[in-house]
Design an enzyme around this catalytic site. Structure first.
Site, PDB file in Angstrom:
ATOM      1  N   ASP A  33       0.673  -1.285  -0.228  1.00  0.00           N
ATOM      2  CA  ASP A  33       0.320  -0.387   0.054  1.00  0.00           C
ATOM      3  C   ASP A  33       0.408   0.740   0.422  1.00  0.00           C
ATOM      4  OD1 ASP A  33      -2.125  -2.227   0.434  1.00  0.00           O
ATOM      5  OD2 ASP A  33      -2.601  -1.929   2.438  1.00  0.00           O
ATOM      6  N   HIS A  34       2.189   1.088   0.630  1.00  0.00           N
ATOM      7  CA  HIS A  34       2.617   2.292   0.187  1.00  0.00           C
ATOM      8  C   HIS A  34       3.880   2.243  -0.581  1.00  0.00           C
ATOM      9  CE1 HIS A  34       4.694   5.666   2.937  1.00  0.00           C
ATOM     10  NE2 HIS A  34       5.711   4.820   2.638  1.00  0.00           N
TER      11      HIS A  34
END
Length: 174
Positions: A33-34
């Site tokens: 997600d990052h």
């Protein structure tokens, strides 16, 4: 998601200092997600690894009886935070003081022998308002520090091993 940010202890001297390692793996949830096309470990998670290393050291010095939480980041400086899968971080924590109401630890993190961050963390020891509240389920904290290898390498101030509570024989009630 796993919120444990150290893999194992490599040094653990009760009430004095600890060293833990964390190898960043591409399989970790937060990397999906990052910045998925440029996966890096956020500096906030590096701080969490430092806090867990120091916090468990402080918590053990109280025989896991006090509730210890990160209260304040007094100071933190990063020199390089481009931390990618395959990097192994070494977290160091040295206790500056332990008092009834709180503790302070000087912390640092390195990668491949290069210092990449350092700071000072302050921990609060929660009072009677939290006496009846469990931060961990029964036996979970002991299992966690056992998995981190604390009982394998941990030593007391006198140089003796930190005893694993599961191996200490309990005396029968009289």
């Amino acid at each position: 998601m796993n919120w444990y940010w150290i893999d194992r202890f490599t040094v653990f001297e009760s009430g004095r200092r600890a060293q833990a390692v964390k190898t960043i793996s591409r399989a970790e949830d937060y990397l999906r997600d990052h910045l998925p096309f440029h996966p890096v470990m956020p500096a906030s998670l590096v701080i969490e690894g430092l806090a867990q290393t120091a916090g468990l050291l402080i918590h053990e010095s109280h025989n896991f009886k006090k509730k210890v939480v990160l209260g304040k980041i007094q100071k933190i400086v990063f020199y390089n935070t481009d931390l990618v899968p395959g990097d192994t971080l070494v977290f160091n924590a040295d206790i500056d003081y332990i008092k009834e109401e709180g503790s302070m630890a000087s912390v640092s993190v390195s990668r491949d022998g290069e210092l990449i961050g350092e700071g000072v963390l302050i921990f609060a020891h929660l009072g009677e308002d939290f006496a009846g509240r469990d931060l961990f389920a029964e036996g979970e904290l002991e299992d966690l520090v056992r998995a981190y290898g604390m009982y394998d390498i941990g030593v007391m101030p006198d140089g003796s091993r930190i005893p694993d509570p599961s191996l200490v024989k309990k005396s029968p009630a009289t």
